[in-house]
Design an enzyme around this catalytic site. Structure first.
Site, mmCIF file in Angstrom:
data_model
loop_
_atom_site.group_PDB
_atom_site.id
_atom_site.type_symbol
_atom_site.label_atom_id
_atom_site.label_comp_id
_atom_site.label_asym_id
_atom_site.label_seq_id
_atom_site.Cartn_x
_atom_site.Cartn_y
_atom_site.Cartn_z
ATOM 1 N N SER A 56 -16.243 -25.150 -34.275
ATOM 2 C CA SER A 56 -16.083 -24.648 -32.902
ATOM 3 C C SER A 56 -17.361 -24.004 -32.388
ATOM 4 O O SER A 56 -18.010 -23.203 -33.079
ATOM 5 C CB SER A 56 -14.945 -23.627 -32.847
ATOM 6 O OG SER A 56 -14.894 -23.005 -31.581
ATOM 7 N N SER A 58 -17.390 -21.817 -30.222
ATOM 8 C CA SER A 58 -17.060 -20.441 -29.841
ATOM 9 C C SER A 58 -17.217 -19.446 -30.986
ATOM 10 O O SER A 58 -17.156 -18.235 -30.758
ATOM 11 C CB SER A 58 -15.621 -20.374 -29.322
ATOM 12 O OG SER A 58 -15.451 -21.174 -28.180
ATOM 13 N N ASP A 88 -2.441 -26.115 -24.021
ATOM 14 C CA ASP A 88 -1.096 -26.641 -24.279
ATOM 15 C C ASP A 88 -1.132 -27.958 -25.043
ATOM 16 O O ASP A 88 -0.318 -28.191 -25.941
ATOM 17 C CB ASP A 88 -0.356 -26.871 -22.950
ATOM 18 C CG ASP A 88 0.057 -25.572 -22.283
ATOM 19 O OD1 ASP A 88 0.139 -24.551 -22.982
ATOM 20 O OD2 ASP A 88 0.290 -25.589 -21.065
ATOM 21 N N HIS A 112 1.947 -19.098 -22.424
ATOM 22 C CA HIS A 112 2.601 -20.073 -21.543
ATOM 23 C C HIS A 112 3.645 -20.778 -22.395
ATOM 24 O O HIS A 112 3.387 -21.111 -23.557
ATOM 25 C CB HIS A 112 1.584 -21.063 -20.995
ATOM 26 C CG HIS A 112 2.150 -22.095 -20.058
ATOM 27 N ND1 HIS A 112 3.050 -21.782 -19.055
ATOM 28 C CD2 HIS A 112 1.940 -23.429 -19.965
ATOM 29 C CE1 HIS A 112 3.365 -22.881 -18.388
ATOM 30 N NE2 HIS A 112 2.717 -23.898 -18.927
ATOM 31 N N GLU A 231 -13.606 -25.001 8.798
ATOM 32 C CA GLU A 231 -12.274 -24.693 9.318
ATOM 33 C C GLU A 231 -11.174 -24.874 8.277
ATOM 34 O O GLU A 231 -10.217 -24.105 8.246
ATOM 35 C CB GLU A 231 -11.978 -25.573 10.537
ATOM 36 C CG GLU A 231 -12.751 -25.195 11.772
ATOM 37 C CD GLU A 231 -12.458 -23.778 12.232
ATOM 38 O OE1 GLU A 231 -11.315 -23.306 12.048
ATOM 39 O OE2 GLU A 231 -13.376 -23.129 12.772
#
Length: 332
Positions: A56, A58, A88, A112, A231
């Site tokens: 990983s 991370s 998930d 979740h 807009e």
């Protein structure tokens, strides 16, 4: 707690930190929610181990924050509370790797409820199954915690083997800062079905389609793409901020009477209630879940086509030029 709502709302004074302070929490995943949960728990004095694959990207980031990192299997083996904060679509595969590591009395936790509600993960009967779900992206969960504030959250108990699942979940919610703002008691079914419906019909699907349709209507009628962008997309943030701060009436009180009358009398013409009901039905009967599971099993062919079409839409090209011109990317 308050008696003014149909659901219970819990705050700091309702939580007891002793229900989690002596436990080890495994955070599986270090993405948006994972990093926020892990860091907030650690700062609250909870023993945290982050579960990440050896490959990983991370791992280095988590270790740089002073967090202990192990493989998902090792983290689950060590922990009393195992929180599934990987996507998930990945959770069922991670579950197969860690399921044998949970012992009777442990807690399997989610942010979740998709995989529990739709039967993709079937936990053993002797573990607690809970959900603590901040109603905010992870970076805000972390940022507000560092400011001694918090984001609202949801708490649900699917399985209460220990008779203490709710109390432990509330203590967890306190440790990540959610009880500072308020935690709403719900169920896995209610969280999943309202969340999927809200994403599809309003927050992600409905809003983006309405913005594109408005943009296309103006451009097809001969107006400049830049004016159509301002807009139909750019000013949307101003309106949503007013609604977020004070509800619909705060927004109506802030716009012109002309805008208010036009919105009140014409808004319903662009809303398809029957279509919304069909979306909700597809969530409730599992049709969407089955479709999404099959889509992932087939390597996401439709998902990739839809995403590419979104990226190629003219509104993206116009918006990129305007944001660079006005340097909106530098704003908080």
């Amino acid at each position: 707690m308050t008696d003014e709502f149909t659901t219970e709302i819990y705050y700091d004074e309702d939580a007891d930190v002793s229900n989690i302070e002596d436990k080890t929490v495994a955070i599986l995943g270090y993405g948006s929610q994972g990093h926020a949960h892990a860091l907030n728990l650690a700062d609250s004095g909870v023993d945290v181990v982050v579960g990440l694959r050896k490959s990983s990207d991370s791992r280095e980031a988590a270790e740089a924050e002073g967090l202990r990192v192990a493989t998902p299997t090792q983290a689950a083996r060590e922990a009393d509370v195992v929180n599934m904060l990987v996507p998930d679509t990945v959770q069922p595969y991670v579950w197969e790797d860690i399921r044998e590591e949970l012992e009777a009395g442990d807690t399997l936790q989610f942010a979740h409820g998709f995989n529990i509600h739709y039967g993709q993960i079937e936990p053993p009967e002797d573990v607690d199954v809970t959900m603590v779900a901040p109603k905010s992206p992870g970076h805000l969960v972390r940022r507000t915690y560092e400011r001694d504030e918090g984001t609202p959250g949801l708490l649900a108990v699917y399985q209460n083997a220990s008779d203490q699942a709710f109390e432990e979940g509330l203590a967890y919610a306190q440790a990540i800062g959610c009880t500072r703002a308020g935690v709403i008691e719900t169920t896995f079914q209610e969280e999943v079905e309202t969340d999927l419906f809200g994403e599809q019909a309003v927050l992600c699907g409905g809003v983006t389609e309405m913005v594109k349709a408005g943009f296309e209507t103006l451009v097809d009628a001969g107006y400049s793409p830049e004016m159509a962008y301002f807009e139909c997309l750019n000013e949307l943030k101003l309106i949503v901020d007013l609604m977020y701060e004070g509800g619909h009436m705060e927004m109506w009180n802030s716009v012109s009477d002309t805008a208010e009358y036009g919105g009140l009398t014409r808004g319903e013409e662009v809303i398809d209630r029957e279509g919304m009901e069909e979306i909700l039905e597809g969530v409730q009967n599992g049709e969407f879940a089955r479709e999404w599971i099959s889509e992932n099993q087939a390597n996401r062919p439709a998902y990739k086509q839809y995403r590419q079409a979104e990226q190629d839409h003219q509104i993206e090209e116009v918006g990129e030029r305007l944001r660079e011109l006005f340097e909106w990317g530098d704003q908080e």
